[in-house]
Design a protein around this motif. Sequence first.
Motif, mmCIF file in Angstrom:
data_model
loop_
_atom_site.group_PDB
_atom_site.id
_atom_site.type_symbol
_atom_site.label_atom_id
_atom_site.label_comp_id
_atom_site.label_asym_id
_atom_site.label_seq_id
_atom_site.Cartn_x
_atom_site.Cartn_y
_atom_site.Cartn_z
ATOM 1 N N MET A 1 108.364 64.315 7.121
ATOM 2 C CA MET A 1 109.079 63.514 7.845
ATOM 3 C C MET A 1 108.902 64.196 9.558
ATOM 4 S SD MET A 1 113.255 63.346 7.672
ATOM 5 C CE MET A 1 114.002 62.758 8.966
ATOM 6 N N TRP A 2 109.671 65.169 9.497
ATOM 7 C CA TRP A 2 109.743 65.911 10.820
ATOM 8 C C TRP A 2 108.390 65.633 11.919
ATOM 9 C CZ3 TRP A 2 114.331 64.858 11.514
ATOM 10 C CH2 TRP A 2 115.118 65.382 10.328
ATOM 11 N N SER A 3 107.243 65.853 11.195
ATOM 12 C CA SER A 3 106.062 65.980 11.941
ATOM 13 C C SER A 3 105.475 64.577 12.430
ATOM 14 C CB SER A 3 105.089 66.557 11.212
ATOM 15 O OG SER A 3 104.691 65.803 10.125
ATOM 16 N N ASP A 4 106.204 63.558 11.882
ATOM 17 C CA ASP A 4 105.845 62.033 12.354
ATOM 18 C C ASP A 4 106.719 61.574 13.496
ATOM 19 O OD1 ASP A 4 104.308 62.017 10.349
ATOM 20 O OD2 ASP A 4 105.387 60.858 8.767
ATOM 21 N N ASN A 5 107.882 62.446 13.678
ATOM 22 C CA ASN A 5 108.761 61.758 14.641
ATOM 23 C C ASN A 5 107.979 61.594 15.844
ATOM 24 O OD1 ASN A 5 110.804 62.323 16.745
ATOM 25 N ND2 ASN A 5 112.128 61.597 15.098
ATOM 26 N N SER A 6 108.174 60.549 16.560
ATOM 27 C CA SER A 6 107.406 60.194 17.921
ATOM 28 C C SER A 6 108.016 60.936 19.062
ATOM 29 C CB SER A 6 107.250 58.593 18.154
ATOM 30 O OG SER A 6 108.554 58.044 18.298
ATOM 31 N N PHE A 7 109.179 60.876 19.077
ATOM 32 C CA PHE A 7 110.128 61.561 20.263
ATOM 33 C C PHE A 7 109.670 62.889 20.286
ATOM 34 C CE2 PHE A 7 113.857 64.377 20.852
ATOM 35 C CZ PHE A 7 113.868 64.372 22.327
ATOM 36 N N SER A 8 109.613 63.790 18.936
ATOM 37 C CA SER A 8 109.208 65.004 18.892
ATOM 38 C C SER A 8 107.951 65.350 19.467
ATOM 39 C CB SER A 8 109.565 65.492 17.284
ATOM 40 O OG SER A 8 110.566 65.599 16.974
ATOM 41 N N GLN A 9 107.162 64.349 18.986
ATOM 42 C CA GLN A 9 105.650 64.711 19.513
ATOM 43 C C GLN A 9 105.551 64.352 21.085
ATOM 44 O OE1 GLN A 9 103.419 61.753 17.141
ATOM 45 N NE2 GLN A 9 103.370 63.019 15.461
ATOM 46 N N LYS A 10 106.278 63.385 21.364
ATOM 47 C CA LYS A 10 106.172 63.122 23.047
ATOM 48 C C LYS A 10 106.648 64.306 23.944
ATOM 49 C CE LYS A 10 107.258 58.912 25.510
ATOM 50 N NZ LYS A 10 107.611 57.520 25.333
ATOM 51 N N ALA A 347 117.661 71.486 7.424
ATOM 52 C CA ALA A 347 117.853 71.601 6.070
ATOM 53 C C ALA A 347 118.855 70.611 5.485
ATOM 54 C CB ALA A 347 118.223 72.939 5.790
ATOM 55 N N GLN A 348 119.796 70.510 5.941
ATOM 56 C CA GLN A 348 120.844 69.408 5.750
ATOM 57 C C GLN A 348 120.254 68.012 5.507
ATOM 58 O OE1 GLN A 348 124.434 69.212 7.578
ATOM 59 N NE2 GLN A 348 125.622 68.775 5.864
ATOM 60 N N ALA A 349 119.551 67.805 6.682
ATOM 61 C CA ALA A 349 119.029 66.619 6.745
ATOM 62 C C ALA A 349 118.005 66.219 5.688
ATOM 63 C CB ALA A 349 118.467 66.332 8.115
ATOM 64 N N ASP A 350 117.174 67.226 5.420
ATOM 65 C CA ASP A 350 116.478 66.765 4.194
ATOM 66 C C ASP A 350 117.132 66.729 2.993
ATOM 67 O OD1 ASP A 350 113.769 67.145 5.416
ATOM 68 O OD2 ASP A 350 113.852 69.294 5.449
ATOM 69 N N LYS A 351 118.169 67.604 2.605
ATOM 70 C CA LYS A 351 119.156 67.388 1.493
ATOM 71 C C LYS A 351 119.773 65.893 1.629
ATOM 72 C CE LYS A 351 122.755 69.622 -0.724
ATOM 73 N NZ LYS A 351 123.965 70.297 -0.114
ATOM 74 N N VAL A 352 120.332 65.508 2.755
ATOM 75 C CA VAL A 352 120.870 64.112 2.706
ATOM 76 C C VAL A 352 119.874 63.012 2.479
ATOM 77 C CG1 VAL A 352 121.785 62.570 4.309
ATOM 78 C CG2 VAL A 352 122.793 64.922 4.296
ATOM 79 N N LEU A 353 118.596 63.295 2.837
ATOM 80 C CA LEU A 353 117.706 62.208 2.471
ATOM 81 C C LEU A 353 117.382 62.136 0.969
ATOM 82 C CD1 LEU A 353 115.406 62.551 5.770
ATOM 83 C CD2 LEU A 353 116.439 60.477 4.764
ATOM 84 N N GLY A 354 117.411 63.341 0.424
ATOM 85 C CA GLY A 354 116.903 63.409 -0.810
ATOM 86 C C GLY A 354 118.116 62.650 -1.618
ATOM 87 N N GLN A 355 119.575 62.963 -1.093
ATOM 88 C CA GLN A 355 120.429 62.352 -1.886
ATOM 89 C C GLN A 355 120.812 60.782 -1.699
ATOM 90 O OE1 GLN A 355 123.361 64.618 -0.283
ATOM 91 N NE2 GLN A 355 123.424 66.270 -1.842
ATOM 92 N N ILE A 356 120.516 60.345 -0.579
ATOM 93 C CA ILE A 356 120.773 58.892 -0.457
ATOM 94 C C ILE A 356 119.743 57.995 -0.902
ATOM 95 C CG2 ILE A 356 122.728 59.024 0.996
ATOM 96 C CD1 ILE A 356 120.797 58.274 3.420
ATOM 97 N N LYS A 357 118.383 58.512 -1.003
ATOM 98 C CA LYS A 357 117.385 57.904 -1.706
ATOM 99 C C LYS A 357 117.138 57.670 -2.887
ATOM 100 C CE LYS A 357 113.019 56.137 -0.275
ATOM 101 N NZ LYS A 357 111.986 55.968 0.776
#
Lengths: 357, 357
Positions: A1-10, A347-357
């Motif tokens: 997910m993080w590598s797709d982020n357009s803001f980060s890329q920009k 790391a927590q963001a990845d975990k949260v995404l796993g939990q809510i999905k």
Amino acid sequence: MWSDNSFSQKVGIKYPIIQAGMAGGITSPELVASVSNAGGLGSIGAGYMTLKDLQDTIQKVKSLTKETFSVNLFTPEVVTVDQAKVDQANEWLSHFRHDLNITETPEVKTVTDDNFKQQIDLIIEENIKICSFTFGIPDQDIIDKLKSKGILLIGTATTVDEAIKNEEKGIDIIVMQGSEAGGHRGSFLDSHQTSMIGTMALIPQVVDQVNIPVIAAGGITDGRGLVAALALGAEGVQMGTAFVTSLESGSPDIAKQAILKSHEVSTVVTSTFSGKPARGLNNLFIEQMSKYEDALPQYPIQNTLTQPIRKSAAKEKRIEYMSLWCGQNLRTLNSKSASDIIKDTVAQADKVLGQIK
Amino acid sequence: MWSDNSFSQKVGIKYPIIQAGMAGGITSPELVASVSNAGGLGSIGAGYMTLKDLQDTIQKVKSLTKETFSVNLFTPEVVTVDQAKVDQANEWLSHFRHDLNITETPEVKTVTDDNFKQQIDLIIEENIKICSFTFGIPDQDIIDKLKSKGILLIGTATTVDEAIKNEEKGIDIIVMQGSEAGGHRGSFLDSHQTSMIGTMALIPQVVDQVNIPVIAAGGITDGRGLVAALALGAEGVQMGTAFVTSLESGSPDIAKQAILKSHEVSTVVTSTFSGKPARGLNNLFIEQMSKYEDALPQYPIQNTLTQPIRKSAAKEKRIEYMSLWCGQNLRTLNSKSASDIIKDTVAQADKVLGQIK
């Protein structure tokens, strides 16, 4: 997910997390570099810096990281001195000065945009890639000059209209500051009171109205906040308070400790320290000065008048007279390195995404 | 994902979305039933209802849905009349009454908890499954009585300490009301000012401190807010303003239209209408009365005094004198049925989840 982020890329970073460019010595070169080295966007809070300070800080950051970092500037307002207001404020401030054995009264003079223009030139000279602004949008010639050099511009706004105005002027990315945020309010169109919009309400309304990337700020300290911000439509987050208490922060230890043991109800928004509304821990200075709030000299005159008080109070560990800027999400803070904050947030963001999905 | 949600399972609904139990006629039986039929939790806002009104409303809702719905009650405070304050308030209110051709001054008397106790008995008699409270926690005997009947209790809080207090008293689920929320503030421990915590900051701090399910409220109108709330650690959301402008809402059309065309900066928090702080659209009544705010009779006395003004203003379409309760997330609202709000919120949440990961 993080590598797709357009803001980060920009921006050229790994994770869509900006460390807020907090002024007043908090953003030490070590903090800025630690954030950038960990994959976030470190930011030098250059608001009150002299040209020499800014140059030294940029050099130091460059020696500590090869990654992208940004410089945050305060968009200047030309302010003339209202001597009667200054005299009155000095009278109200005299007992704090007396208590701290401060014998001199700070000199105040008309505020110009000279320092700001020199800062802009330095940013270009130093080949800084990202420049952010607080307290409004710079004049068009400044924007054009920076953009012609390929510098990416980040604005700060607190309402939809302020965001639209930033986009219209050519600002590339907009940080939306919710009412939870610590430190100075970035409002510049509406009054401070009507611009106190909570982040949860602010972000969806803005992303529906502008086409530039929106960064959420205010109340975000961890991976839960990061995922929440992305869900609302933001492309990243800006965290300030979370980094104030980091190991690398230049904040005095006594301030860090006070913030770390505070709660969501501990803060107030006050103009007493600087002449502009800002959120921080309530204390005796604010309580005693707030009754004069509407009669104080405007920013940055009041800031100049209280500067020796805040400086001396920090030195004497007199927390009751210090400005202790921080936001409303305080119970989740802890004392760790800025690079761990970035790492743990992701790391927590990845975990949260796993939990809510 | 929705079938795994522990809050939904506990309450017996399909989607973790509560329609706030807004008082004052907004929660028509049609609205409550439409929400419950669509898989959310419809709620009767019984705060100001007489026993007869509540009974009629419950019967009507039962005729429209077989699904679970809840009743929201105002935890009563026993308030005696301060006649000098009432006389003064009546003087300040007289020109609004005159303007609306209201000739009588409402009678005020000591407020007791008699009606509340009768409402509780009715809820038990009517076999209501879920009962929620605003303005504090009921006495322990009331809580014990309801729980002995297997009724699930939902509290309202605005700070971590208020949430902990709810949990300690045996409340099963806690709605955390962020500063963005429309209508009355549910604060009951700290002052209203210190309890204005944005949802983004509030939810993570609460979920770390209590073990009962936390429901996020304040600034949430759609699927983006639902996912954001879940990311922050909430198990569901409560939406109020989103349903005020729904087709089934009992809100006067003129109020719906005013809310639908308003923006994030259009609201203020005011005690002028009821004696208790509440968020709604700013208007002439608030502007003219706010200077007396600290001297007005306390809730619900002031509410009684302004009731004929608000009622008559609604009838005459004099929006400048109506209480137009709503939160800060207004640009995202639209006029559709409550069942479509539930359906669209869930569909958008699914889409958001797909996009952010």
